[in-house]
Write a protein that holds these residues in place. Sequence first.
Motif, PDB file in Angstrom:
ATOM      1  N   ILE A 162       0.908  -1.073   0.073  1.00  0.00           N
ATOM      2  CA  ILE A 162      -0.003   0.118  -0.028  1.00  0.00           C
ATOM      3  C   ILE A 162       0.853   1.170  -0.081  1.00  0.00           C
ATOM      4  N   ALA A 163       0.533   2.102  -0.747  1.00  0.00           N
ATOM      5  CA  ALA A 163       1.648   3.469  -1.122  1.00  0.00           C
ATOM      6  C   ALA A 163       0.545   4.464  -1.289  1.00  0.00           C
ATOM      7  N   ASN A 164       0.179   5.318  -0.226  1.00  0.00           N
ATOM      8  CA  ASN A 164      -0.624   6.538  -0.554  1.00  0.00           C
ATOM      9  C   ASN A 164       0.306   7.745  -0.424  1.00  0.00           C
ATOM     10  N   GLU A 165       0.068   8.584  -1.469  1.00  0.00           N
ATOM     11  CA  GLU A 165       0.985   9.755  -1.649  1.00  0.00           C
ATOM     12  C   GLU A 165       2.423   9.376  -1.334  1.00  0.00           C
ATOM     13  N   PHE A 166       2.881   8.276  -2.011  1.00  0.00           N
ATOM     14  CA  PHE A 166       4.453   8.139  -1.704  1.00  0.00           C
ATOM     15  C   PHE A 166       5.032   8.303  -3.167  1.00  0.00           C
ATOM     16  N   LEU A 167       4.527   7.946  -4.317  1.00  0.00           N
ATOM     17  CA  LEU A 167       5.212   8.108  -5.599  1.00  0.00           C
ATOM     18  C   LEU A 167       5.527   9.780  -6.067  1.00  0.00           C
ATOM     19  N   ASP A 168       4.577  10.537  -5.496  1.00  0.00           N
ATOM     20  CA  ASP A 168       4.746  11.898  -5.792  1.00  0.00           C
ATOM     21  C   ASP A 168       6.040  12.689  -5.268  1.00  0.00           C
ATOM     22  N   ALA A 169       6.407  12.090  -4.117  1.00  0.00           N
ATOM     23  CA  ALA A 169       7.753  12.582  -3.387  1.00  0.00           C
ATOM     24  C   ALA A 169       9.091  12.097  -3.903  1.00  0.00           C
ATOM     25  N   LEU A 170       9.050  10.920  -4.515  1.00  0.00           N
ATOM     26  CA  LEU A 170      10.504  10.336  -5.420  1.00  0.00           C
ATOM     27  C   LEU A 170      10.861  11.495  -6.320  1.00  0.00           C
ATOM     28  N   PRO A 171      12.056  11.610  -6.162  1.00  0.00           N
ATOM     29  CA  PRO A 171      12.641  12.893  -6.856  1.00  0.00           C
ATOM     30  C   PRO A 171      12.531  12.767  -8.533  1.00  0.00           C
ATOM     31  N   ILE A 172      12.309  13.869  -9.194  1.00  0.00           N
ATOM     32  CA  ILE A 172      12.335  13.773 -10.620  1.00  0.00           C
ATOM     33  C   ILE A 172      13.322  14.747 -11.083  1.00  0.00           C
ATOM     34  N   ARG A 173      13.544  14.453 -12.372  1.00  0.00           N
ATOM     35  CA  ARG A 173      14.427  15.100 -13.256  1.00  0.00           C
ATOM     36  C   ARG A 173      13.808  16.101 -14.300  1.00  0.00           C
ATOM     37  N   GLN A 174      14.208  17.184 -14.717  1.00  0.00           N
ATOM     38  CA  GLN A 174      13.339  17.969 -15.566  1.00  0.00           C
ATOM     39  C   GLN A 174      14.287  18.270 -16.945  1.00  0.00           C
ATOM     40  N   PHE A 175      13.747  18.400 -18.026  1.00  0.00           N
ATOM     41  CA  PHE A 175      14.542  18.504 -19.384  1.00  0.00           C
ATOM     42  C   PHE A 175      13.659  19.646 -20.046  1.00  0.00           C
ATOM     43  N   ILE A 176      14.409  20.530 -20.696  1.00  0.00           N
ATOM     44  CA  ILE A 176      13.829  21.639 -21.501  1.00  0.00           C
ATOM     45  C   ILE A 176      14.080  21.289 -22.980  1.00  0.00           C
ATOM     46  N   ARG A 177      13.196  21.556 -23.903  1.00  0.00           N
ATOM     47  CA  ARG A 177      13.401  20.880 -25.147  1.00  0.00           C
ATOM     48  C   ARG A 177      13.903  22.089 -26.195  1.00  0.00           C
ATOM     49  N   ARG A 178      15.064  21.944 -26.731  1.00  0.00           N
ATOM     50  CA  ARG A 178      15.645  22.859 -27.491  1.00  0.00           C
ATOM     51  C   ARG A 178      16.032  22.504 -28.824  1.00  0.00           C
ATOM     52  N   GLY A 179      15.109  22.488 -29.705  1.00  0.00           N
ATOM     53  CA  GLY A 179      15.231  22.051 -31.011  1.00  0.00           C
ATOM     54  C   GLY A 179      15.089  20.593 -30.937  1.00  0.00           C
ATOM     55  N   SER A 180      15.722  19.675 -31.403  1.00  0.00           N
ATOM     56  CA  SER A 180      15.778  18.164 -31.339  1.00  0.00           C
ATOM     57  C   SER A 180      16.415  17.685 -29.992  1.00  0.00           C
ATOM     58  N   ALA A 181      16.945  18.469 -29.333  1.00  0.00           N
ATOM     59  CA  ALA A 181      17.496  18.002 -28.331  1.00  0.00           C
ATOM     60  C   ALA A 181      16.973  18.470 -26.819  1.00  0.00           C
ATOM     61  N   TRP A 182      17.347  17.613 -25.588  1.00  0.00           N
ATOM     62  CA  TRP A 182      16.760  17.987 -24.418  1.00  0.00           C
ATOM     63  C   TRP A 182      18.032  18.674 -23.744  1.00  0.00           C
ATOM     64  N   HIS A 183      17.830  19.469 -22.860  1.00  0.00           N
ATOM     65  CA  HIS A 183      18.737  20.156 -21.827  1.00  0.00           C
ATOM     66  C   HIS A 183      18.287  20.203 -20.421  1.00  0.00           C
ATOM     67  N   GLU A 184      18.982  19.338 -19.524  1.00  0.00           N
ATOM     68  CA  GLU A 184      18.604  19.262 -18.195  1.00  0.00           C
ATOM     69  C   GLU A 184      18.481  20.648 -17.552  1.00  0.00           C
ATOM     70  N   ARG A 185      17.298  20.604 -16.684  1.00  0.00           N
ATOM     71  CA  ARG A 185      17.039  22.152 -15.923  1.00  0.00           C
ATOM     72  C   ARG A 185      17.837  21.472 -14.600  1.00  0.00           C
ATOM     73  N   LEU A 186      18.894  22.410 -14.299  1.00  0.00           N
ATOM     74  CA  LEU A 186      19.474  22.216 -12.923  1.00  0.00           C
ATOM     75  C   LEU A 186      19.321  23.437 -11.828  1.00  0.00           C
ATOM     76  N   VAL A 187      19.999  23.092 -10.848  1.00  0.00           N
ATOM     77  CA  VAL A 187      19.891  23.812  -9.503  1.00  0.00           C
ATOM     78  C   VAL A 187      21.287  24.482  -9.343  1.00  0.00           C
ATOM     79  N   THR A 188      21.461  25.872  -9.308  1.00  0.00           N
ATOM     80  CA  THR A 188      22.738  26.290  -9.067  1.00  0.00           C
ATOM     81  C   THR A 188      22.609  27.433  -7.844  1.00  0.00           C
ATOM     82  N   CYS A 189      23.653  27.952  -7.592  1.00  0.00           N
ATOM     83  CA  CYS A 189      23.854  28.845  -6.457  1.00  0.00           C
ATOM     84  C   CYS A 189      24.175  30.379  -7.196  1.00  0.00           C
TER      85      CYS A 189
END
Length: 380
Positions: A162-189
């Motif tokens: 049983i897993a209630n509201e468990f999957l939504d908290a698993l970390p995700i990666r995000q990518f931005i489409r640029r032309g035919s390629a994907w560029h990863e969205r990152l966190v910087t300081c």
Amino acid sequence: MPPEPATPLAKRLCERIAQDGPLTLAAYMEACLTDPESGYYATRQPLGARGDFITAPEISQIFGELIGIWTIATWQALGQPDEITIAELGPGRGTLMRDALRSWRNFPDFRRRVRIALVEKSETLKSVQAETLAPEIEQEPPAPVTWHDSLETVPEGPLIVIANEFLDALPIRQFIRRGSAWHERLVTCTETGALAFMEGDRPAEALPGLDRFESARDGAIAEIRPDAAPLISSLAKRAKAAPLASLFIDYGPEVFGPGDTLQAVSAHGFADPLADPGAADLTAHVDFGALSQQAAQEGLSAYGPMPQGEFLLKLGLAQRQEQLMKTATPDQRPMLASGANRLIDPQQMGVLFKAFVLTGSGGGGRGLPPPPPFYSSPQS
């Protein structure tokens, strides 16, 4: 001297970025949620009116009771094994399992076969769960409870997850489409000590799941959840040795497409996910289609997603609410009604939240019947 970051965790993240480069969003979420010194789940009790958000088990006891009835019907569908482990992933305060245990009081034959395994890393929440469950565990026949840091240490044998509201908290990666390629969205300081999003200079390597977004327009954001894959693989491995059924209840669209679904929740409201790392819950929508695709590849049967409202009504929410109303005091009745309605109302949790089930027959060559209330063929 540049300004100091706002919090100790932000400072450590900035130091990490200075040494190793920008973080993937998955690495950032992992730190914010599980850092032993400042992580959200490691340092606080997030649930309830005094916390940051309320989950379905906290809204109405009917939710956990119906999940308890679902486990009995599913145990029957698995062939009524002599021993069955009920494992809950991310049990919160233990409210769902407490209410499920209460529903099992009237089924002593089932209850005496049950072993409960709670998969929880937070020592803070483990203590709360033990306190919540103590009165129900002591009921006859007793139901033994063990705690585990991961699914891998849960005892072998027939298993219901049983897993209630468990999957939504698993970390995700995000990518931005640029032309035919994907560029990863990152966190910087930044130079001011603030955390900020940035876009990777180089195209990202081909990753499992990104091919689902090949028709996305330029500038679109794609999300993948890498930690979901090993979870599905772990379930599939167990299902080759013994019957298994896994119920996931989480939020996300029926058809998942491009878009930024990352959100931070604090004090029952939305917050900036980068402003105060460790102080807010970070979640993102679940891609049920990706889960179904991998499950099928690994030999599991997938059912759903079914809107939560439909799922609970088919399990008997209206009838259980009517029973409780008969013995409720005048003061309790409005709360019972509003809580049950919140779970099934299409404008609240009834449609956005979905029920999704995976099953495996244990390698015996005999297919399992559909789990309740999915009385139709699994997804191909």
